[in-house]
Design an enzyme around this catalytic site. Sequence first.
Site, PDB file in Angstrom:
ATOM      1  N   ASN A 110      39.285 -10.248 -25.514  1.00  0.00           N
ATOM      2  CA  ASN A 110      39.694  -9.844 -24.114  1.00  0.00           C
ATOM      3  C   ASN A 110      40.507 -11.224 -23.435  1.00  0.00           C
ATOM      4  OD1 ASN A 110      37.004 -10.585 -24.237  1.00  0.00           O
ATOM      5  ND2 ASN A 110      36.529  -9.294 -22.387  1.00  0.00           N
ATOM      6  N   TYR A 163      42.904  -8.768 -11.542  1.00  0.00           N
ATOM      7  CA  TYR A 163      41.962  -8.196 -12.641  1.00  0.00           C
ATOM      8  C   TYR A 163      42.693  -7.152 -13.359  1.00  0.00           C
ATOM      9  CZ  TYR A 163      38.326 -10.292  -9.723  1.00  0.00           C
ATOM     10  OH  TYR A 163      37.507 -11.181  -8.980  1.00  0.00           O
ATOM     11  N   CYS A 186      42.399  -5.969 -23.046  1.00  0.00           N
ATOM     12  CA  CYS A 186      41.119  -5.660 -23.824  1.00  0.00           C
ATOM     13  C   CYS A 186      41.317  -6.104 -25.174  1.00  0.00           C
ATOM     14  CB  CYS A 186      40.879  -4.210 -24.147  1.00  0.00           C
ATOM     15  SG  CYS A 186      40.135  -3.311 -22.498  1.00  0.00           S
ATOM     16  N   GLU A 221      40.627  -5.055 -27.952  1.00  0.00           N
ATOM     17  CA  GLU A 221      41.117  -4.189 -29.177  1.00  0.00           C
ATOM     18  C   GLU A 221      42.575  -3.911 -28.865  1.00  0.00           C
ATOM     19  OE1 GLU A 221      38.746  -3.626 -27.123  1.00  0.00           O
ATOM     20  OE2 GLU A 221      37.746  -1.576 -27.133  1.00  0.00           O
TER      21      GLU A 221
HETATM   22  N1  THU Z   1      36.802  -5.007 -22.484  1.00  0.00           N
HETATM   23  C1  THU Z   1      37.448  -5.025 -23.690  1.00  0.00           C
HETATM   24  O1  THU Z   1      37.919  -6.108 -24.097  1.00  0.00           O
HETATM   25  N2  THU Z   1      37.363  -3.714 -24.649  1.00  0.00           N
HETATM   26  C2  THU Z   1      36.859  -2.636 -24.175  1.00  0.00           C
HETATM   27  O2  THU Z   1      37.085  -1.620 -24.872  1.00  0.00           O
HETATM   28  C3  THU Z   1      36.139  -2.529 -22.976  1.00  0.00           C
HETATM   29  C4  THU Z   1      36.277  -3.650 -22.010  1.00  0.00           C
HETATM   30  C5  THU Z   1      36.765  -5.938 -21.851  1.00  0.00           C
HETATM   31  C6  THU Z   1      37.794  -5.936 -20.577  1.00  0.00           C
HETATM   32  C7  THU Z   1      37.107  -6.936 -19.581  1.00  0.00           C
HETATM   33  O3  THU Z   1      37.617  -8.151 -19.996  1.00  0.00           O
HETATM   34  C8  THU Z   1      35.556  -6.829 -19.801  1.00  0.00           C
HETATM   35  O4  THU Z   1      35.390  -6.275 -20.997  1.00  0.00           O
HETATM   36  C9  THU Z   1      34.877  -6.319 -18.906  1.00  0.00           C
HETATM   37  O5  THU Z   1      35.245  -4.691 -18.664  1.00  0.00           O
END
Ligand code: THU
Length: 131
Positions: A42, A48, A53, A55
């Site tokens: 991420n 924000y 993310c 994935e």
């Molecule tokens: N996050 C991910 O990288 N993948 C997900 O499927 C859930 C959330 C990250 C986004 C953000 O940087 C942190 O987790 C908190 O939400």
Amino acid sequence: MNHDELMRLARTMLERAYVPYSHFPVGAALLCKDGSVFTGCNVENAAYGSTLCAERVALVKAVSEGHRDDWAALAVVGKGEDYCWPCGACRQMLYEFCPELTVLVGRGDGKYVTCSLRELLPHGFGPSALT
Ligand code: THU
């Protein structure tokens, strides 16, 4: 690469996460049928909503390198005591390219569970809906 190795690779990506706001690192690794692997972490942003993310970072790396229809499995992992389930937006983006994707969901202690994207996103909306 087997599932254990894919999850281990996703876990190494936790170190690359840029998470000054949430302090919640996530790592991902997407395995293609020819053995290629695309990793992700991420990447947060002071605005924000611009955060990426893990994935989806792995996904866009794969698609932009020409791998859009040969996915085998995706591993995603965080450091917490709960499994790091993919968010809704990631489920939707993954569904576009591979509704049958196998998804490995890990947690901080090294354990992971294996499920299918169809379980995570039943009755998903995909390209076929628009034809
Ligand atoms: N996050 C991910 O990288 N993948 C997900 O499927 C859930 C959330 C990250 C986004 C953000 O940087 C942190 O987790 C908190 O939400």
